[in-house]
Design a protein around this motif. Structure first.
Motif, PDB file in Angstrom:
ATOM      1  N   THR A 195     -27.701  30.346  -7.771  1.00  0.00           N
ATOM      2  CA  THR A 195     -27.737  30.443  -9.236  1.00  0.00           C
ATOM      3  C   THR A 195     -26.400  30.911  -9.797  1.00  0.00           C
ATOM      4  O   THR A 195     -26.016  30.524 -10.908  1.00  0.00           O
ATOM      5  CB  THR A 195     -28.865  31.384  -9.691  1.00  0.00           C
ATOM      6  OG1 THR A 195     -28.732  32.660  -9.053  1.00  0.00           O
ATOM      7  CG2 THR A 195     -30.232  30.793  -9.346  1.00  0.00           C
ATOM      8  N   SER A 214     -33.296  36.578  -1.212  1.00  0.00           N
ATOM      9  CA  SER A 214     -32.900  36.797  -2.599  1.00  0.00           C
ATOM     10  C   SER A 214     -31.409  36.559  -2.786  1.00  0.00           C
ATOM     11  O   SER A 214     -30.977  35.994  -3.805  1.00  0.00           O
ATOM     12  CB  SER A 214     -33.265  38.220  -3.024  1.00  0.00           C
ATOM     13  OG  SER A 214     -32.811  38.486  -4.335  1.00  0.00           O
ATOM     14  N   LEU A 236     -42.228  29.413 -12.984  1.00  0.00           N
ATOM     15  CA  LEU A 236     -41.011  28.599 -12.864  1.00  0.00           C
ATOM     16  C   LEU A 236     -41.335  27.109 -12.966  1.00  0.00           C
ATOM     17  O   LEU A 236     -40.572  26.336 -13.564  1.00  0.00           O
ATOM     18  CB  LEU A 236     -40.309  28.907 -11.549  1.00  0.00           C
ATOM     19  CG  LEU A 236     -39.601  30.269 -11.489  1.00  0.00           C
ATOM     20  CD1 LEU A 236     -39.203  30.616 -10.069  1.00  0.00           C
ATOM     21  CD2 LEU A 236     -38.375  30.271 -12.406  1.00  0.00           C
ATOM     22  N   GLN A 274     -30.640  32.852  -2.921  1.00  0.00           N
ATOM     23  CA  GLN A 274     -30.986  32.330  -4.246  1.00  0.00           C
ATOM     24  C   GLN A 274     -29.941  32.744  -5.279  1.00  0.00           C
ATOM     25  O   GLN A 274     -29.522  31.931  -6.117  1.00  0.00           O
ATOM     26  CB  GLN A 274     -32.358  32.852  -4.659  1.00  0.00           C
ATOM     27  CG  GLN A 274     -32.752  32.486  -6.088  1.00  0.00           C
ATOM     28  CD  GLN A 274     -34.025  33.198  -6.523  1.00  0.00           C
ATOM     29  OE1 GLN A 274     -35.029  33.157  -5.839  1.00  0.00           O
ATOM     30  NE2 GLN A 274     -33.965  33.870  -7.669  1.00  0.00           N
ATOM     31  N   THR A 275     -29.500  33.985  -5.221  1.00  0.00           N
ATOM     32  CA  THR A 275     -28.512  34.475  -6.182  1.00  0.00           C
ATOM     33  C   THR A 275     -27.195  33.729  -6.051  1.00  0.00           C
ATOM     34  O   THR A 275     -26.549  33.400  -7.056  1.00  0.00           O
ATOM     35  CB  THR A 275     -28.277  35.983  -5.980  1.00  0.00           C
ATOM     36  OG1 THR A 275     -29.510  36.680  -6.172  1.00  0.00           O
ATOM     37  CG2 THR A 275     -27.256  36.515  -6.969  1.00  0.00           C
ATOM     38  N   GLN A 303     -34.255  28.887  -8.447  1.00  0.00           N
ATOM     39  CA  GLN A 303     -35.094  30.090  -8.393  1.00  0.00           C
ATOM     40  C   GLN A 303     -36.463  29.765  -7.806  1.00  0.00           C
ATOM     41  O   GLN A 303     -37.032  30.562  -7.045  1.00  0.00           O
ATOM     42  CB  GLN A 303     -35.266  30.677  -9.795  1.00  0.00           C
ATOM     43  CG  GLN A 303     -34.042  31.400 -10.327  1.00  0.00           C
ATOM     44  CD  GLN A 303     -34.354  32.173 -11.582  1.00  0.00           C
ATOM     45  OE1 GLN A 303     -35.293  32.958 -11.623  1.00  0.00           O
ATOM     46  NE2 GLN A 303     -33.568  31.937 -12.621  1.00  0.00           N
ATOM     47  N   ASN A 341     -30.942  26.051 -12.576  1.00  0.00           N
ATOM     48  CA  ASN A 341     -31.191  27.471 -12.321  1.00  0.00           C
ATOM     49  C   ASN A 341     -32.672  27.724 -12.020  1.00  0.00           C
ATOM     50  O   ASN A 341     -33.014  28.411 -11.045  1.00  0.00           O
ATOM     51  CB  ASN A 341     -30.752  28.285 -13.530  1.00  0.00           C
ATOM     52  CG  ASN A 341     -30.787  29.778 -13.277  1.00  0.00           C
ATOM     53  OD1 ASN A 341     -29.994  30.306 -12.517  1.00  0.00           O
ATOM     54  ND2 ASN A 341     -31.728  30.458 -13.914  1.00  0.00           N
ATOM     55  N   ASP A 342     -33.562  27.151 -12.844  1.00  0.00           N
ATOM     56  CA  ASP A 342     -35.001  27.347 -12.619  1.00  0.00           C
ATOM     57  C   ASP A 342     -35.453  26.708 -11.308  1.00  0.00           C
ATOM     58  O   ASP A 342     -36.300  27.257 -10.595  1.00  0.00           O
ATOM     59  CB  ASP A 342     -35.805  26.761 -13.786  1.00  0.00           C
ATOM     60  CG  ASP A 342     -35.707  27.624 -15.036  1.00  0.00           C
ATOM     61  OD1 ASP A 342     -35.139  28.721 -14.961  1.00  0.00           O
ATOM     62  OD2 ASP A 342     -36.206  27.192 -16.098  1.00  0.00           O
ATOM     63  N   THR A 361     -37.948  31.468  -4.599  1.00  0.00           N
ATOM     64  CA  THR A 361     -39.246  32.153  -4.631  1.00  0.00           C
ATOM     65  C   THR A 361     -40.158  31.627  -3.536  1.00  0.00           C
ATOM     66  O   THR A 361     -40.866  32.405  -2.855  1.00  0.00           O
ATOM     67  CB  THR A 361     -39.901  31.967  -6.008  1.00  0.00           C
ATOM     68  OG1 THR A 361     -39.064  32.541  -7.016  1.00  0.00           O
ATOM     69  CG2 THR A 361     -41.277  32.630  -6.057  1.00  0.00           C
TER      70      THR A 361
END
Length: 487
Positions: A462, A455, A253, A458-459, A190, A186-187, A194
C-alpha cells in the motif's frame, strides 16, 4: 476569426517556471532493500506492475463505472459547453422574425393628431367614416443583427478564461481517475493482506488445537498439569477470537471495492472472497525527474490552469473600463397583405454603430478589478503550495516505502528465530526439561511475529500505491479521459 481587434488589455499568462528542486531520490538511495526506487520514467500503467489479473480487471471496471469519475466527467462536459457558449459572444448575432397583427387605429388617438389619417397611404376600405382608418391586417418579416466589436479583447479574455477553466476541470477529472485507481489498488491489496492474516490465524488456531489435544493427553497420563491444559485451551480461544474481526474486515473491504465499481454490497463477494496470493512488489520502482513530476501531477496542472483563468479574468475586468462599440441593423418588410411581403419596395431598414462608455458605476468596476487581482494572487499562492505539497508527498512516500522494507527484514528474521525457539520449547517440554509456560510464550511470540510480518507485507504494497499516486500516474489516463467524454 471574424472579429475586429485593436489590442488586448490585461496581462498575458505565462506558465510558471519550474521551481528548483533536488532529485526525488536524494536521501533515498543508500538502503539495500529488495524493491528500490530508480530515476527512470515511471510506468504509465503502474498498477500492472503488481502482475495481478484481478487487480487489473478491477481497475479497468472502476474507470468505466465509478460514480466519482462519472460526476467529474459530467463537470468536464459542462465546462466545455460553457466554453462554446462564451466563444459564441465573439460572433455577430443575427435573428429572423415574422409577425402578423390585426390592427385598428383609434380615430381619437394618434390618427387624430395627423388630421384623421391624412398622411400616408391608407388600407383599402369600402366603408369609412370621415378620416377614420378601418381595421386592417399587417404582415411583417425581416432580420435583426448586432455585433459588439472586441476592440479591447474583452471577449477574447473571457474565452481564454473559459478555456482555462475547462482545462482545469479536465485535470480535476484526471486527478479523480488517478485517486480512484489508487483507492481500488489500496483496498484490493489490503483485502489480500487481510486474507493472508486470516490464513495465518487459522493455521495457528489449528496448530494450537493440536497443542490442546497433546496437553490434555499428557495431563491424562500425569505428565502435565491441569494448568498446562487450561493455558493451552485459553491460547486457542484467544486465537479463535481474532478470526471474526478479520472476516468482518474482509467483508468491508469487498464492499468498499463494490462501491468503487458502482455496485451494491455483496456483488463482488463470490469473486473476491476466495483468497488469492498477495501481489509482490516489483524489484525496482521508476520515479522520474522533478520536472516530470510537475508536468505529470494532475493537481499541479489543475492549479496552473486555474492560475491561467485568473490571469485572463483581469483582462476582461480591465476592458470593462473602456468604450464599447456595437454595430447593429435591421431589415423588415411590412405589408397589409401576405402576398405583398415578396415586394422589396415595402422594406424598412436601419443600421449604424453605437458607442457606450461607463461614466458612473458606483465603484463596481474598480471593485471587480480588485477582486480579480486578489483572486490571481490566491491562485498563484495555491499553485506554489500545490507544487511543494507534491514534492512532500513523494518524499514521504519514498521514506515510508524504504523504512517499511527495512522493518520487514527484521520481522523476517524474527519469524525465523521464533519458529526455532518454538521447536526448542516443544522438544524440551516433551522431554520434561521445561514447563508449558515456555511453549505458550514461544507460540504467542511466533503468532505475533507472523501477523506483524503479514501486516508489513501489506503495508509495503500500500505504501507503493501511495508512492505511485504521489508521482501522478501516467499520461495514458488522458486518452481514457478523451474516450470517456467522447472527445
Amino acid at each position: 476569426m471574424p472579429v475586429l481587434t485593436a489590442c488586448t488589455v490585461g496581462p498575458n499568462f505565462k506558465a510558471p517556471s519550474s521551481m528548483t528542486a533536488p532529485s526525488l531520490l536524494e536521501g533515498h538511495t543508500t538502503s539495500a532493500v529488495p524493491s528500490k526506487p530508480v530515476a527512470d520514467d515511471i510506468n504509465a500503467r503502474w498498477w500492472e506492475s503488481f502482475n495481478d489479473p484481478v487487480l487489473n480487471h478491477l481497475v479497468k471496471e472502476a474507470i468505466q463505472t465509478n460514480l466519482d469519475v462519472k460526476e467529474a466527467q459530467a463537470k468536464l462536459l459542462q465546462s466545455r459547453a460553457q466554453l462554446r457558449v462564451t466563444s459564441a459572444n465573439q460572433y455577430p448575432k443575427i435573428d429572423g422574425d415574422a409577425s402578423y397583427d390585426r390592427e385598428r387605429i383609434s380615430p381619437n388617438g394618434v390618427d387624430s393628431l395627423l388630421g384623421g389619417g391624412g398622411s400616408g397611404a391608407s388600407p383599402p376600405s369600402s366603408s369609412t367614416s370621415a378620416g377614420a382608418i378601418p381595421p386592417f391586417d399587417l404582415f411583417q418579416s425581416g432580420f435583426d443583427a448586432s455585433w459588439e466589436l472586441d476592440l479591447w479583447g474583452s471577449e477574447r479574455r473571457q474565452v481564454e478564461n473559459a478555456g482555462a477553466t475547462s482545462q482545469a476541470q479536465a485535470e480535476a477529472l484526471h486527478d479523480t481517475m488517478l485517486s480512484t485507481i489508487a483507492e481500488v489498488a489500496n483496498d484490493y491489496l489490503q483485502l489480500r493482506g487481510t486474507q493472508d492474516t486470516l490464513r495465518i490465524t487459522r493455521e495457528n488456531l489449528q496448530s494450537q488445537q493440536r497443542s490442546v489435544s497433546l496437553t490434555a493427553e499428557r495431563a491424562h497420563l500425569g505428565l502435565a498439569s491441569d494448568l498446562d491444559e487450561q493455558q493451552s485451551r485459553a491460547q486457542a480461544e484467544s486465537i479463535a477470537a481474532q478470526i471474526p474481526p478479520l472476516e468482518q474486515q474482509q467483508a468491508q473491504l469487498i464492499n468498499a471495492l463494490s462501491l468503487l465499481l458502482g455496485e451494491y454490497p455483496q456483488t463482488l463477494r463470490a469473486e473476491l472472497e476466495v483468497p488469492g496470493a498477495e501481489p509482490p512488489v516489483p524489484p525496482s520502482v521508476p520515479v522520474g525527474l522533478p520536472s516530470q513530476l510537475i508536468e505529470r501531477r494532475p493537481d499541479i496542472r489543475e492549479a496552473s490552469a486555474n492560475l491561467h483563468a485568473a490571469t485572463a479574468a483581469i483582462g476582461a475586468a480591465e476592458a470593462d473600463f473602456l468604450p464599447k462599440v456595437t454595430l447593429s441593423g435591421n431589415l423588415d418588410i411590412q405589408a397589409t397583405t401576405f402576398s405583398a411581403l415578396g415586394n422589396i419596395v415595402n422594406n424598412t431598414y436601419s443600421f449604424g454603430p453605437s458607442v457606450s462608455i461607463p461614466i458612473f458605476e458606483g465603484g463596481r468596476l474598480r471593485g471587480t478589478l480588485a477582486l480579480r487581482r486578489a483572486q490571481l494572487d490566491e491562485s498563484a499562492a495555491d499553485y506554489q503550495k500545490t507544487v511543494l505539497s507534491a514534492f512532500r508527498d513523494v518524499d514521504n512516500a519514498l521514506t515510508a516505502y524504504d523504512d517499511e522494507q527495512r522493518r520487514q527484514a527484521h520481522l523476517d528474521a524474527e519469524v525465523i528465530a521464533s519458529r526455532h525457539a518454538l521447536k526448542i520449547a516443544n522438544d524440551q517440554y516433551r522431554q520434561g526439561f521445561t514447563n508449558y509456560l515456555s511453549v505458550l510464550t514461544s507460540e504467542q511470540s511466533l503468532f505475533s511475529a507472523e501477523q506483524e510480518q503479514a501486516s508489513s507485507r501489506q503495508t509495503i504494497a500500500t505504501n507503493l500505491v501511495s508512492l505511485y499516486k504521489a508521482l501522478g500516474g501516467g499520461w495514458d489516463i488522458n486518452d481514457q479521459i478523451n474516450a470517456s467524454t467522447g472527445t
